[in-house]
Scaffold this motif. Structure first.
Motif, PDB file in Angstrom:
ATOM      1  N   LEU A 114       0.746  -1.217   0.038  1.00 33.32           N
ATOM      2  CA  LEU A 114       0.045  -0.120  -0.051  1.00 33.32           C
ATOM      3  C   LEU A 114       1.013   1.254   0.054  1.00 33.32           C
ATOM      4  O   LEU A 114       0.228   2.382  -0.111  1.00 33.32           O
ATOM      5  N   GLY A 115       2.164   1.092  -0.103  1.00 34.39           N
ATOM      6  CA  GLY A 115       3.030   2.350  -0.089  1.00 34.39           C
ATOM      7  C   GLY A 115       3.101   3.007   1.160  1.00 34.39           C
ATOM      8  O   GLY A 115       3.229   4.033   1.306  1.00 34.39           O
ATOM      9  N   LEU A 116       2.644   2.303   2.269  1.00 32.24           N
ATOM     10  CA  LEU A 116       2.531   3.065   3.604  1.00 32.24           C
ATOM     11  C   LEU A 116       4.119   2.852   4.365  1.00 32.24           C
ATOM     12  O   LEU A 116       4.921   2.253   4.046  1.00 32.24           O
ATOM     13  N   PRO A 117       4.205   3.858   5.403  1.00 22.78           N
ATOM     14  CA  PRO A 117       5.542   3.749   6.357  1.00 22.78           C
ATOM     15  C   PRO A 117       5.603   2.366   6.742  1.00 22.78           C
ATOM     16  O   PRO A 117       4.743   1.766   7.220  1.00 22.78           O
ATOM     17  N   PHE A 118       6.966   1.919   6.813  1.00 22.44           N
ATOM     18  CA  PHE A 118       6.988   0.543   7.338  1.00 22.44           C
ATOM     19  C   PHE A 118       8.389   0.491   8.283  1.00 22.44           C
ATOM     20  O   PHE A 118       9.140   1.429   8.090  1.00 22.44           O
ATOM     21  N   SER A 119       8.496  -0.557   8.966  1.00 21.54           N
ATOM     22  CA  SER A 119       9.610  -0.909   9.756  1.00 21.54           C
ATOM     23  C   SER A 119      10.238  -2.266   9.743  1.00 21.54           C
ATOM     24  O   SER A 119       9.804  -3.021   8.853  1.00 21.54           O
ATOM     25  N   LYS A 120      11.185  -2.673  10.577  1.00 19.03           N
ATOM     26  CA  LYS A 120      11.609  -4.050  10.493  1.00 19.03           C
ATOM     27  C   LYS A 120      10.617  -4.951  10.740  1.00 19.03           C
ATOM     28  O   LYS A 120      10.748  -6.374  10.400  1.00 19.03           O
ATOM     29  N   ALA A 121       9.292  -4.698  10.984  1.00 19.41           N
ATOM     30  CA  ALA A 121       8.186  -5.364  11.086  1.00 19.41           C
ATOM     31  C   ALA A 121       7.816  -6.193   9.990  1.00 19.41           C
ATOM     32  O   ALA A 121       7.287  -7.420   9.835  1.00 19.41           O
ATOM     33  N   VAL A 122       8.103  -5.896   8.888  1.00 18.02           N
ATOM     34  CA  VAL A 122       7.863  -6.506   7.450  1.00 18.02           C
ATOM     35  C   VAL A 122       8.631  -7.552   7.417  1.00 18.02           C
ATOM     36  O   VAL A 122       8.055  -8.583   7.014  1.00 18.02           O
ATOM     37  N   ASP A 123      10.078  -7.864   7.998  1.00 19.78           N
ATOM     38  CA  ASP A 123      10.395  -9.001   7.836  1.00 19.78           C
ATOM     39  C   ASP A 123       9.703 -10.120   8.757  1.00 19.78           C
ATOM     40  O   ASP A 123       9.771 -11.194   8.574  1.00 19.78           O
ATOM     41  N   VAL A 124       9.045  -9.787  10.008  1.00 21.88           N
ATOM     42  CA  VAL A 124       8.363 -10.455  10.569  1.00 21.88           C
ATOM     43  C   VAL A 124       6.967 -11.069   9.934  1.00 21.88           C
ATOM     44  O   VAL A 124       6.577 -12.197   9.971  1.00 21.88           O
ATOM     45  N   TRP A 125       6.665 -10.068   9.078  1.00 21.41           N
ATOM     46  CA  TRP A 125       5.408 -10.503   8.302  1.00 21.41           C
ATOM     47  C   TRP A 125       5.886 -11.832   7.299  1.00 21.41           C
ATOM     48  O   TRP A 125       5.272 -12.656   7.196  1.00 21.41           O
ATOM     49  N   GLY A 126       7.270 -11.574   6.812  1.00 19.33           N
ATOM     50  CA  GLY A 126       7.812 -12.607   5.751  1.00 19.33           C
ATOM     51  C   GLY A 126       8.002 -13.835   6.526  1.00 19.33           C
ATOM     52  O   GLY A 126       7.805 -14.834   6.048  1.00 19.33           O
ATOM     53  N   VAL A 127       8.631 -13.681   7.782  1.00 17.79           N
ATOM     54  CA  VAL A 127       8.590 -15.178   8.712  1.00 17.79           C
ATOM     55  C   VAL A 127       7.257 -15.848   8.732  1.00 17.79           C
ATOM     56  O   VAL A 127       7.165 -16.916   8.499  1.00 17.79           O
ATOM     57  N   GLY A 128       5.992 -14.680   9.102  1.00 18.62           N
ATOM     58  CA  GLY A 128       4.838 -15.443   9.567  1.00 18.62           C
ATOM     59  C   GLY A 128       4.519 -16.102   8.254  1.00 18.62           C
ATOM     60  O   GLY A 128       3.743 -17.281   8.116  1.00 18.62           O
TER      61      GLY A 128
END
Length: 161
Positions: free
Chosen positions: A122-136
């Motif tokens: 969605l082009g929103l601000p992001f953090s290191k949490a995106v890697d957690v999403w990938g792990v999930g």
């Protein structure tokens, strides 16, 4: 003619490996520069003829933590160290697309489709949490023995989310 893109990619990956080399590789489950690994999570699923993994085998894979954004977490980039002596001990590999937290910018297209966090789509601000999403997404892939979201079409992926 010299392929400068490949040279730059290799140089970037070496730089990121130097950054993470200060970390305890075993504690943070990242591959050491000259470490041998057995097979990827994807290879294991293929070897097991796409049977889902029981939860007691998925839990050890869930452990993760780095000071950088890997941005390319997928089954192919998570390798088993030694299936014979250390079953289910994994290491994260391929830091060619990794970014320091200070390098991330709004609108960057990172993460493979199917493992991409909603805020990236969605082009929103992001953090290191995106890697957690990938792990999930990887853990769901192990449990279901198939991708949770479409990896061919970002629109379909967002629609399912």
């Amino acid at each position: 003619m010299k392929d400068t893109g490949s040279a730059q990619d290799a140089e970037h990956e070496v730089t990121m490996l130097k950054v993470i080399s200060d970390l305890d590789a075993d504690l943070n489950n990242v591959v050491k520069f000259h470490e041998r690994v057995d097979m990827s999570l994807y290879d294991l699923l293929e070897q097991r003829e796409w049977e889902h993994h029981p939860l007691h085998e998925i839990r050890p894979v869930a452990k993760q933590g780095l000071g950088v954004l890997h941005t390319d977490i997928k089954p192919d980039n998570i390798m088993f160290v030694n299936m014979k002596d250390q079953p289910l001990r994994v290491k994260l590999i391929d830091f060619g697309l990794a970014k320091m937290a200070s390098q991330v910018e709004l609108g960057m297209e990172i993460q493979p489709c199917g493992y991409r966090a909603p805020e990236i789509c969605l082009g929103l601000p992001f953090s290191k949490a995106v890697d957690v999403w990938g792990v999930g997404c990887v853990l769901a892939f192990l449990y279901l023995a198939q991708n949770l979201f479409s990896f061919k079409c970002e629109y379909q992926m967002v629609f399912i989310i």
